[in-house]
Design an enzyme around this catalytic site. Structure first.
Site, PDB file in Angstrom:
ATOM      1  N   SER A 287      -2.020   4.579  -8.251  1.00 26.90           N
ATOM      2  CA  SER A 287      -1.937   3.211  -7.735  1.00 26.90           C
ATOM      3  C   SER A 287      -2.183   2.258  -8.890  1.00 26.90           C
ATOM      4  O   SER A 287      -2.654   2.649  -9.956  1.00 26.90           O
ATOM      5  CB  SER A 287      -2.910   2.981  -6.585  1.00 26.90           C
ATOM      6  OG  SER A 287      -4.239   3.120  -7.025  1.00 26.90           O
ATOM      7  N   ALA A 288      -1.822   0.986  -8.671  1.00 27.49           N
ATOM      8  CA  ALA A 288      -1.910  -0.002  -9.738  1.00 27.49           C
ATOM      9  C   ALA A 288      -2.829  -1.139  -9.321  1.00 27.49           C
ATOM     10  O   ALA A 288      -2.973  -1.431  -8.142  1.00 27.49           O
ATOM     11  CB  ALA A 288      -0.527  -0.549 -10.063  1.00 27.49           C
TER      12      ALA A 288
ATOM     13  N   GLN B 138       6.167  10.937  -7.388  1.00 24.45           N
ATOM     14  CA  GLN B 138       5.074  11.714  -6.804  1.00 24.45           C
ATOM     15  C   GLN B 138       5.660  12.523  -5.650  1.00 24.45           C
ATOM     16  O   GLN B 138       5.600  12.131  -4.496  1.00 24.45           O
ATOM     17  CB  GLN B 138       3.948  10.769  -6.347  1.00 24.45           C
ATOM     18  CG  GLN B 138       3.270  10.061  -7.532  1.00 24.45           C
ATOM     19  CD  GLN B 138       2.662   8.710  -7.164  1.00 24.45           C
ATOM     20  OE1 GLN B 138       1.692   8.649  -6.419  1.00 24.45           O
ATOM     21  NE2 GLN B 138       3.232   7.636  -7.687  1.00 24.45           N
ATOM     22  N   GLY B 139       6.257  13.651  -6.000  1.00 24.13           N
ATOM     23  CA  GLY B 139       6.895  14.489  -4.999  1.00 24.13           C
ATOM     24  C   GLY B 139       8.309  14.035  -4.691  1.00 24.13           C
ATOM     25  O   GLY B 139       8.759  12.965  -5.103  1.00 24.13           O
TER      26      GLY B 139
ATOM     27  N   LYS C  53      -5.444   5.124 -11.713  1.00 25.52           N
ATOM     28  CA  LYS C  53      -5.314   3.677 -11.462  1.00 25.52           C
ATOM     29  C   LYS C  53      -4.779   3.070 -12.745  1.00 25.52           C
ATOM     30  O   LYS C  53      -5.426   3.151 -13.792  1.00 25.52           O
ATOM     31  CB  LYS C  53      -6.673   3.079 -11.101  1.00 25.52           C
ATOM     32  CG  LYS C  53      -6.580   1.689 -10.480  1.00 25.52           C
ATOM     33  CD  LYS C  53      -6.425   1.752  -8.971  1.00 25.52           C
ATOM     34  CE  LYS C  53      -6.057   0.426  -8.342  1.00 25.52           C
ATOM     35  NZ  LYS C  53      -5.943   0.539  -6.876  1.00 25.52           N
TER      36      LYS C  53
ATOM     37  N   ARG D 243     -10.457  -5.101  -2.355  1.00 30.78           N
ATOM     38  CA  ARG D 243     -10.671  -4.067  -3.375  1.00 30.78           C
ATOM     39  C   ARG D 243     -11.601  -4.585  -4.464  1.00 30.78           C
ATOM     40  O   ARG D 243     -12.563  -3.931  -4.861  1.00 30.78           O
ATOM     41  CB  ARG D 243      -9.344  -3.646  -4.024  1.00 30.78           C
ATOM     42  CG  ARG D 243      -8.360  -2.995  -3.080  1.00 30.78           C
ATOM     43  CD  ARG D 243      -7.302  -2.198  -3.848  1.00 30.78           C
ATOM     44  NE  ARG D 243      -6.889  -2.871  -5.060  1.00 30.78           N
ATOM     45  CZ  ARG D 243      -5.685  -3.405  -5.273  1.00 30.78           C
ATOM     46  NH1 ARG D 243      -4.772  -3.322  -4.342  1.00 30.78           N
ATOM     47  NH2 ARG D 243      -5.401  -3.985  -6.412  1.00 30.78           N
TER      48      ARG D 243
ATOM     49  N   SER E 189      -3.031   7.298   0.355  1.00 29.51           N
ATOM     50  CA  SER E 189      -2.464   6.279  -0.524  1.00 29.51           C
ATOM     51  C   SER E 189      -0.951   6.427  -0.495  1.00 29.51           C
ATOM     52  O   SER E 189      -0.420   7.478  -0.161  1.00 29.51           O
ATOM     53  CB  SER E 189      -3.002   6.432  -1.946  1.00 29.51           C
ATOM     54  OG  SER E 189      -2.671   7.696  -2.461  1.00 29.51           O
TER      55      SER E 189
ATOM     56  N   GLY F 198      -6.526   0.011  -1.257  1.00 29.09           N
ATOM     57  CA  GLY F 198      -6.687  -0.994  -0.217  1.00 29.09           C
ATOM     58  C   GLY F 198      -5.754  -0.817   0.960  1.00 29.09           C
ATOM     59  O   GLY F 198      -4.928   0.092   0.990  1.00 29.09           O
TER      60      GLY F 198
END
Lengths: 374, 374, 374, 374
Positions: B237-238, B360-361, B167, B56, B354, B88
């Site tokens: 994502s982190a 998230q849901g 991010k 990444r 991802s 990634g």
């Protein structure tokens, strides 16, 4: 066409049951205990086991112990009598389970079914010598065994055969040694390559028996090299526990009263869901997709032979199945992908996915067989 | 409805291009060299890279070098200016690629489009202190940044927001140390858990900004624990390279002349393809599935946030994603599965997958956003 | 013995520094900033990077950016000038780091060292065509380059060469394509096998240059097949970023005033610690093991070329490195094992471990080179 | 000191034999068939099996089938009678094998051995309820069982205990469910964490029984949290097949005529080979290392409990065991590393390596027990 008597009629049942772990054969025990399944009528068992190859042997041994008691024979005799095909290594959403096929003779029905119905038949080759693995003689022996299994199933027309499952011998160090001690040479001293050739010869044998491959095109040289030769109705795996090829044929017969039908289709690539529809359609699910839950409930089992790992791309999009860091497990991921796509159509992840590119369809395609309650 | 001038109209373009490897940014260079893309107009880049997390950073650095030259600013300034979100770890059929969003002001068109069209907007939070990760303050800051990005995109109605990509900072050993040196306490000394909390707070921030979650339900205690709180339109994502949260909002606007529209849907579970249809439908692909190749060609990109690894079963069928020997890579396999199912509908594996279960849901569901050329 | 002038004397320094991650080249920057290392004097860098192969390129690019600025040349020119050998994929206790070799001319010392001291020399082959990889021509070209590097190092006696590190070209899809377009045939269309042949030819080239292998035994047929031919002083890896073979030779010279000496030894199998003692002994650490911390502190670096994955057993004990479920990563595990055993002797895990069985020692052995401050 | 009769004297034998695969129990069968081992005298079996956890159960079942026939009891009765401790997951050079301990009463010898000799003893706790796993009650029950096993072994002095091997219950989904159905709460609903607590409580129980940990320091709160509390002579693993804790104690006794002695040592870190020497020395191998082949041949077995994965570095050198892409298998790699280092000293890879950081030594250390033929 059967003309001469009730004894030729047959009924075939299909039991698909989950496993909580490789040693969990409680559902088999239950079916027998409750009288829903008679051990004597079991034709074969095909399992999808989690864990590595060792779990396959574990499940097999546990089933043999149950059936040894039920049949009053030794565990070795169970192994000889009933093909137990263990497909190991689950990935993704794959759900460990096994499918039991049983079959019994029945009197001629007063009112025969309006169409051909599911039948199964089994046969073995003789024991193969390690130096025969992956060579023309294996093609011929498998072809003969498939023909015998088709006859045993009571199938008259080759077009009625929809799925041939084979478990063939894998190469092992001791088998290489045994061949050497006899002065014989095995096809490859690489265990994986030799086992792949054993699968390749078996797949070609299916193709010959089904008339998909002209027998005069078979030679040692084409095995695992000529990708123009393939079957569309076979799935082969190898195991070190086998010394002969074990064959289980599924097809439809005019003298079966089974409530099930079987069909097949080809997914030209990993995204080609029309191949799944085709398999279901020929098995008798004539509805238009997407299927309703009630229609999905008619689907008794699906067998998919997965080829995602045979090509580096799908519809010109590169994938990394052979280059990224899970590449050592490409076969498992290939099965996970095919399982997910088929499951999204049939509404169930507890279907059987196996990986075998050797002469089983065009590289990159999936072969699908479906059993539907009609 | 815009009434006061040409400067409010915008055009947004979407470029989805393949990568041959993590350092392959030749397509970006080409688009700039050929004048198809103006570096000044780039709003953000979202990439799906193969390899581990290090790839990444590699891709990001290579892009920064290209854009540094094109924009005449330092690589650090590029990083500050353009959100580059690198997702990634490819699995299965996933196809490494990146999506570039560009946007420019245009004169008011003589004939406005008949419907709202794609727009994008970006914003950042301020830099967060490590001890703020995963706490209410992060929820609030993200919520404000999402609101700012929506405004920047020129979106008036929250219902027109269909996808928020974020991010956020990951926890690192040096950040824990820095907090300790200040006498502050981080949410968890476990790097994975702390980063998960950072994602969780970010997802809650999206939900608050979009009106999906009442702000008075937010407290430190609910972060990563109360699964009843979630967004349906976010993906987080982190990364250790981030010290602020970077936000990219996609939605539709009445003052965009983009040839694209965006929509979203929810796959209630891994097999629920109706959620894919829903996303495409709201994006403007109103045809009935299965889609023809021409219809599939209209689909510019799909973003799917995958939740297969958040539950132990699918429709009551056990899977082994967390118990079998690839369990260390459950997130990759979850993406492979979702990628395959969505690809089987849209006919293309080069879509973005991802994995992020944090708010998230509903656990086990997938969130789908689609961009369609209308 | 040098008789004709100060300009022939040389000093060689060795810097072994840790990396916090693949992009962490801060130690290189620091050494230059503080004046401890002059960029102009760098002869080569050998790195042990974590992550997959992509991290190798990432580290290389980050180093090139630092050295581009320090030397005032382009990043491409840095790559051409300084061999940067990146050994990827850490396992076990392996500790990511890199070793920088610098060398400068010095006046003849008033009091020469009492023994030969460390020197290094570098050379390249010309660019190879893909169809030359793994064939006799590569053996010859590498042999010539090794001879050139030995001369450049100022080494007169071949017995004074103790370690030859080579990075050779790997096969890539585009290279196969380029060869095909010219009507040429590559050694194998399997990328892994072709790259292995490139390494094999390079190792044979070392053996020829060092007089370990008679040149008349070299032919295309022996490459990667005749295991009787090998070097005891070479370590080869391949990379797609290379189009020539890059050679770095370490040895001892009578005209070096370096505070270091280099030596080598052979571990006949994975448990043979006498081979480590031998390397340290010939490098000047003459103490009897086990070594004290002070003695261990004299050890500047150890290079071990690992062969655990070339045989199925160690001292007749079967191992599962090629059959158990980490078999896809046998090379990494082989390095982890060798690193641990050597580290238990030298008291430090930050040593370089690479895996290459191709003509680098007897199958199953490890080659060890050690640099000691005398 | 025994004063009252021949019946108190004992002889203990140790058989260490290889396995070709998890189902290969041919060596056990052979030892019984040839009369070298009497099934009635087996005290316990400790196996190092390749494959995942399922292979552990497979090996166990195969052994139970052999012993069921030899002892004329059911396979379930075999499991109850003989502790069979299966340590799964081989890595690196680890060599699958099992160690059988047998023990029989013998008459008082005319000439007693000059020193204390090997003895073994076994005991079980009662069955534990799932809600008791990882809590003080388990510490107490294990402590009592260890004390009972020490007494059974005929060991009078706690200093003569050198190794306590325990297999304790692992948490499973059905056990969590059973606890919930009773209204009870388990220590953690995370299977891995709950099983880790079960191991932690067991290790603390060993420490209490051996006097290493004051009993008044035990509370629920210290289990798996207070790293100052540990045993130096225990090794614990967990399995879902166990519902009680199975204990096997090895020590030396003045009334044993065994040709073996046992000893133990501590490797303070992964490179500390002095801990291996210490174990061998206390077991009776008083030679100075490095050992000759003849001295190595005296070593009957080594048990090493590995802690490499409990710390992020070794002697201040960072490793990547928890961050690189094999991090999902850190425990296996930790065992591979410890196996290799110990094997390099004892000259044999067929030793037992298990991974368990919970209160088994200081984090990062290895515990070593060795059996030597004196």
């Amino acid at each position: 066409m059967p003309t001469d008597g009730a004894q030729q009629w047959t009924d075939v049942d299909v039991f698909r049951v989950p496993m909580a772990s490789p040693e969990d054969v409680s559902q088999l025990q239950d079916l027998i205990d409750k009288g829903q399944l008679r051990a004597e009528e079991i034709q074969g068992i095909i399992a999808q086991t989690e864990g590595t190859g060792y779990a396959r042997g574990y499940t097999s041994l546990c089933m043999q112990l149950v059936l040894s008691q039920a049949l009053g024979i030794s565990t070795e005799a169970v192994f000889e009598r009933i093909p137990m095909m263990m497909i190991g290594l689950c990935g993704g959403l794959m759900s460990p389970h096994y499918t039991i096929f049983s079959r019994r003779s029945v009197p001629a029905p007063a009112q025969p079914p309006p169409d051909k119905r599911l039948t199964v038949g089994i046969a073995n080759t003789r024991q193969l010598l390690p130096e025969e693995y992956g060579r023309s003689v294996q093609v011929q022996l498998v072809s003969e065994a498939v023909t015998a299994a088709i006859a045993a199933a009571g199938i008259a027309d080759l077009e009625d055969v929809h799925c041939v499952e084979i478990k063939c011998p894998a190469m092992t160090p001791s088998r290489i040694q045994a061949a050497q001690d006899r002065g014989a040479t095995v096809i490859s001293s690489n265990l994986g390559q030799a086992s792949s050739c054993s699968k390749a010869a078996s797949a070609l044998g299916i193709g010959v028996a089904l008339g998909e491959i002209p027998v005069d095109q078979i030679s040692d040289a084409v095995i695992n090299t000529d990708r123009e030769l393939y079957t569309h109705r076979g799935s082969v795996s190898a195991g070190g526990e086998q010394s002969a090829c074990r064959v289980l044929v599924m097809g439809n017969s005019a003298t079966s009263i089974s409530p099930y039908r079987v069909g097949h289709g080809v997914m030209q690539d990993q995204l080609d869901i029309s191949g799944i529809h085709q398999a279901l359609h020929t098995a008798g699910l004539t509805a238009t997709p997407p299927y309703t839950p009630a229609q999905q409930a008619q689907i008794a089992q699906v067998f998919v032979n997965c080829g995602a790992d045979a090509t580096p791309s799908v519809r010109d999009r590169r994938h990394t199945i052979h280059s990224d860091f899970l590449s050592g497990y490409a076969g498992i991921v290939a099965k996970a992908v095919a399982n997910a796509v088929v499951a999204s159509v049939v509404g169930d992840t507890m279907i059987l996915a196996s990986a075998g590119f050797e002469h089983q369809g065009v590289p990159g395609s999936n072969l699908v067989a479906a059993i539907v309650r009609v």
